[in-house]
Write an enzyme that holds these catalytic residues in place. Structure first.
Site, PDB file in Angstrom:
ATOM      1  N   TYR A 149      41.200  40.338  27.700  1.00  0.00           N
ATOM      2  CA  TYR A 149      41.052  40.304  29.153  1.00  0.00           C
ATOM      3  C   TYR A 149      40.108  39.154  29.480  1.00  0.00           C
ATOM      4  CZ  TYR A 149      40.605  42.273  33.881  1.00  0.00           C
ATOM      5  OH  TYR A 149      40.644  42.482  35.240  1.00  0.00           O
TER       6      TYR A 149
ATOM      7  N   TYR B 123      37.510  47.226  36.998  1.00  0.00           N
ATOM      8  CA  TYR B 123      38.007  47.604  35.672  1.00  0.00           C
ATOM      9  C   TYR B 123      36.845  47.627  34.685  1.00  0.00           C
ATOM     10  CZ  TYR B 123      40.781  47.346  31.343  1.00  0.00           C
ATOM     11  OH  TYR B 123      41.322  47.572  30.102  1.00  0.00           O
TER      12      TYR B 123
END
Length: 398
Positions: A284, A274
């Site tokens: 995140y 990612y």
């Protein structure tokens, strides 16, 4: 350029008409394209005599969690009526471009439902004729098997030839354990692990696959988990940080250690990463961004080492945001999807099938010289350095 011309001429000779269907929420926009362009975007689906349509059904690499011999228990894990179904036919586009994986076997780790990237990749490989073996996180195994047998996944399991995607075997697996000796007693005796009917460690599953099915050609790592993913890095504990790296990046190293010797020369391994590995994605957290960065670095080293030792290729796909069950553990996945649609060069929501098709390509002979690479499949979001929907760009006329 020469290859593109040759492919277009081949497609023209085959008389293939390709339709590209892209989902925008509940709306579907249909446009015509060449077979070459369409084959690089969508999964082939037969729509009638001489016609091939490509459609996106719709899911993780953002966050997600990711073993049986013969006998009655072995039969219970087998979700395939027969192996002939997966080696029957492939689509016209696949024949033209050479994505024919009939006779190949893939081990896919990290499939727990029909919404994630792992499922979509399994389906893309099955479309090409590959036989699929799954490794499913032990606590999710019973629910997955029950849902499959009750037909809850039937719609998303349909292949282009009208048959249902089936699996040669589903092994209980927990990739944070290299061997059964590494499993703590509290995990062994946990009710969530009662579904395990044998060694569910990486080494144990690899051994069982070897005993049951021999060698494999493809290994897919669709595993990620960070117990503190919702915590900022400044608030992440050492335990949470190391747990994220263990489940999300070292697990790929462990799989290559134990499945590498099972892989046929010319095989391929693919993982999912990612953009947070190289760009700041607030929210995140928990060490997950570090885990993805490690995964990408490990991909390059593994490509060299596994390439020299086993003759296999190792790549990773940096996928855009997807609203899978696993990704929703982050808590802001819908915001990330909306942000991507507003700011990426291609203004649409990413479909799991688009990532899966690239994975199938990377596992095919077409990608025989691609290894150690990180391939972005995110509608181009990774290229942007400016948020087009930023309030800072708004102008007020006097």
């Amino acid at each position: 350029m020469v290859e593109g011309v040759m492919m277009q001429r081949s497609c023209a000779r085959a008389g293939a008409k390709v339709v590209l269907a892209t989902r925008y929420g509940s709306r579907v926009r249909t446009t015509c394209s060449t077979a070459v362009r369409a084959a690089s975007v969508g999964a082939p689906v037969r729509s009638g005599p001489g016609k091939v349509s490509l459609s996106c059904v719709g899911a993780g690499s953002l966050a997600g969690a990711g073993a049986s011999a013969g006998g009655a228990k072995g039969a219970r894990r087998n979700l395939s009526a027969s192996s002939s179904q997966v080696t029957s036919t492939v689509s016209e586009v696949q024949r033209v471009l050479g994505i024919d994986l009939r006779g190949k076997k893939a081990f896919v780790a990290g499939v727990a439902d029909d919404k994630g990237f792992g499922w979509a990749i399994s389906k893309a490989l099955a479309e090409a004729g590959c036989e699929i073996i799954l490794g499913t996180w032990v606590p999710a195994l019973k629910i997955f098997e029950t849902s499959y047998r009750r037909g809850k996944f039937d719609e998303n399991a349909m292949l282009s030839d009208g048959s249902k995607m089936e699996f040669k075997h589903v092994y209980p697996m927990d990739a944070v354990f290299d061997t059964l000796a590494d499993v703590p007693e509290e995990v062994r005796t946990n009710k969530r692990y009662e579904a395990a009917d044998g060694d569910f460690s990486v080494a144990g599953v690899a051994k069982r696959v070897k005993e049951d099915y021999g060698n494999v050609d493809i290994v897919i790592h669709s595993l990620a988990n960070g117990p503190e993913v919702q915590k900022p890095l400044l608030e992440t504990s050492r335990h949470g940080y190391l747990a994220a790296l263990s489940a999300s990046s070292y697990s790929f190293i462990s799989m290559m250690q134990h499945f590498g010797p099972l892989m046929n020369k010319g095989g391929a391994a693919v993982s999912l990463t990612y953009l947070a590995s190289e760009r700041v994605i607030p929210g995140y957290g928990g060490g997950m961004s570090s885990a993805k960065a490690a995964l990408e670095s490990d991909t390059q080293v593994l490509a060299f080492e596994a390439g020299r030792k086993y003759g296999v290729r190792v790549n990773t796909i940096s996928a855009g945001p997807l609203g899978s069950r696993a990704a929703r553990a982050i808590g802001f996945i819908d915001d990330m999807i909306n942000y991507s649609m507003a700011n990426a060069p291609i203004e649409k929501e990413l479909a799991a099938e688009e990532v899966a098709n690239v994975a199938a390509f990377l596992c095919s002979p077409l990608a025989s010289a691609i290894t150690g690479s990180c391939i972005y499949v995110d509608n181009g979001l990774n290229t942007m350095g400016l948020a087009m929907d930023s309030k800072a760009l708004e102008r007020v006329d006097d």
